[in-house]
Enzyme design. Sequence first.
Site, short mmCIF file in Angstrom:
data_model
loop_
_atom_site.label_atom_id
_atom_site.label_comp_id
_atom_site.label_asym_id
_atom_site.label_seq_id
_atom_site.Cartn_x
_atom_site.Cartn_y
_atom_site.Cartn_z
CB SER A 84 -35.50 -37.37 -2.43
OG SER A 84 -36.38 -36.41 -2.89
N GLY A 97 -37.41 -41.53 3.41
CA GLY A 97 -38.00 -40.29 3.93
C GLY A 97 -38.44 -39.30 2.88
CB THR A 128 -37.35 -44.82 0.27
OG1 THR A 128 -38.19 -44.20 -0.67
CG2 THR A 128 -36.01 -45.06 -0.27
NE ARG A 168 -36.49 -42.70 -9.49
CZ ARG A 168 -37.18 -42.55 -8.37
NH1 ARG A 168 -37.17 -43.46 -7.42
NH2 ARG A 168 -37.88 -41.45 -8.17
#
Length: 562
Positions: free
Chosen positions: A443, A463, A371, A98
Amino acid sequence: MKQLIYTILLLTLYVSCKKTVEPSKTGLITKNAMVVSARVEASKIGSDILKKGGNAFDAMAATQLALAVAYPYAGNIGGGGFMVYRKANGEIGGLDFREKAPLAATTDMYLDEDGNVIPEKSTLGAMAVGVPGTIAGVFAVHEKFGSLSIEDIIKPAIELAYRGVIVTKKQEEKIAHYMPLFKRANKYSTLFHKPWKKNDTIKYEALAKTLTRIMTHGKDEFYKGDTAKRLAKFIQENGGILTEEDLARYEVKWRDPVSFKYDDLNIISMSPPSSGGVCLAQIMKMIEPFHLDEYGHNSLKTIQVIAEAERRAYADRSFYLGDPDFVDIPIETLTQKAYLNKRMSDFSFKKATLSSDVSHGDIQVIESNETTHYSIIDTFGNTVSVTTTINGAYGSKLYCSDLGFFLNNEMDDFSSKPGVPNMFGVTGGEANSILPEKRMLSSMTPTIVEKDGKLLMSIGTPGGSTIITSVLQTILNVHEFNMTMQEAVDAPRFHHQWLPDEIRMEPNSFNDTLIFQLEKLGYSINEKDSPVIGKVDGILVLNDELLEGGADHRGDDTAVGF
Ligand code: GLY
């Protein structure tokens, strides 16, 4: 009259319970190995690596880089992501690559002097950019588990970049749609200022050169070398705060995934700083006591149970979740059966709960839409599930022409101001406030499912806030409603995220009677704002151990295998 009402009711029930996908539609079936991703070029490159004898981890690295070339909409080297893996021997793990906040980031960096969020500052242009983790992720995976040489892995992406990628209809439309933002975010004209048309070929020469330098000098080229210097200079020239030091300090984290039971399934998904695994566990445990298989797929009762569980889980998510290296997250409590039963104790089929009556449990989240996800199973039985992103479509829209890629706008995944929704309408809390070197909450929900101790599924999706609920529904479609992988992926989807208090539904996918019934019970239905909910890519291991790919028709997604 009574008879007529009874008949209408029966018909209504029949229509609302009816599956809206053709029966027994199957995806690609292969015997040995498969890659499912957003573009055929990337799936093919991954599959070729597997054919050459490489493992799922080699294919992960090759597919990730191929997507950076073939799918600049979300594939990237200017972003980050998460991988969940399960080796053939059952060993599981997770990798967090990340992005991080730059060292010069501050909690109120997106607020004006009155404390109000400055529109677009965290979404468009250089101030939105987090420190990219993708190249570090690719090298970490290759160093730990790879079997082929780094040249074998990077060369296909370089060759693809030089050869060029053919524009699809969907890509033509997206480029046209975002053109005004490309023009606003960039000082100079870029490759994406041209109105590319279907069947044109886009060649990515600058990206090919960047990848070649990385292949030659290794990961340090991106984080400490010539590329790092050029990248930091470019971002600063465009008004950003990311420095060479930020790049040099970036590191990935190997993390234990979240693992939980649902019926006879064992679900393995990503842990914080992704909210995916925790939130998926909460929702699935809240719905486990209900008999969805009896209620029927996308029936009134099934939608009610799922939406109410989602409402409650997203309320918790907004309060408790953030970067585990900065905040304590009560994962055990949040995913405990007793706690979740209590959360659902005020649910009734008779009427919708109001989100204003649901707060976080007594013991607060985030995202992006654009994404991308890929699933891989190799010939040895290893599997990876990888979701990767530059956050918004084409990230911050800032394109570094010198290096050949878009930069992320992942900083928008932090809560710029607790209580104020981000670009996906998700309201975040203190746990996800901005601090230097902190990872923003995600998410992304790359997930692997086991049944009876054996691999059953590798699955995930883009999404934004709808990622978690799309993964959920796809697993349920296979497990509760006996769908094939392709049917499960194709089936219409809906989504509730606590705030705003509405059920978002894919348009023209749910019948009017069902929507009327939901509205009568107090649910607000929104069919306008999410024309597409998720683009799920998954692989299912069938009873005879063949593999079935589910590639989402909502995108250009494709399964390739052998
Ligand atoms: N930026 C999308 C996510 O991390 O969920």
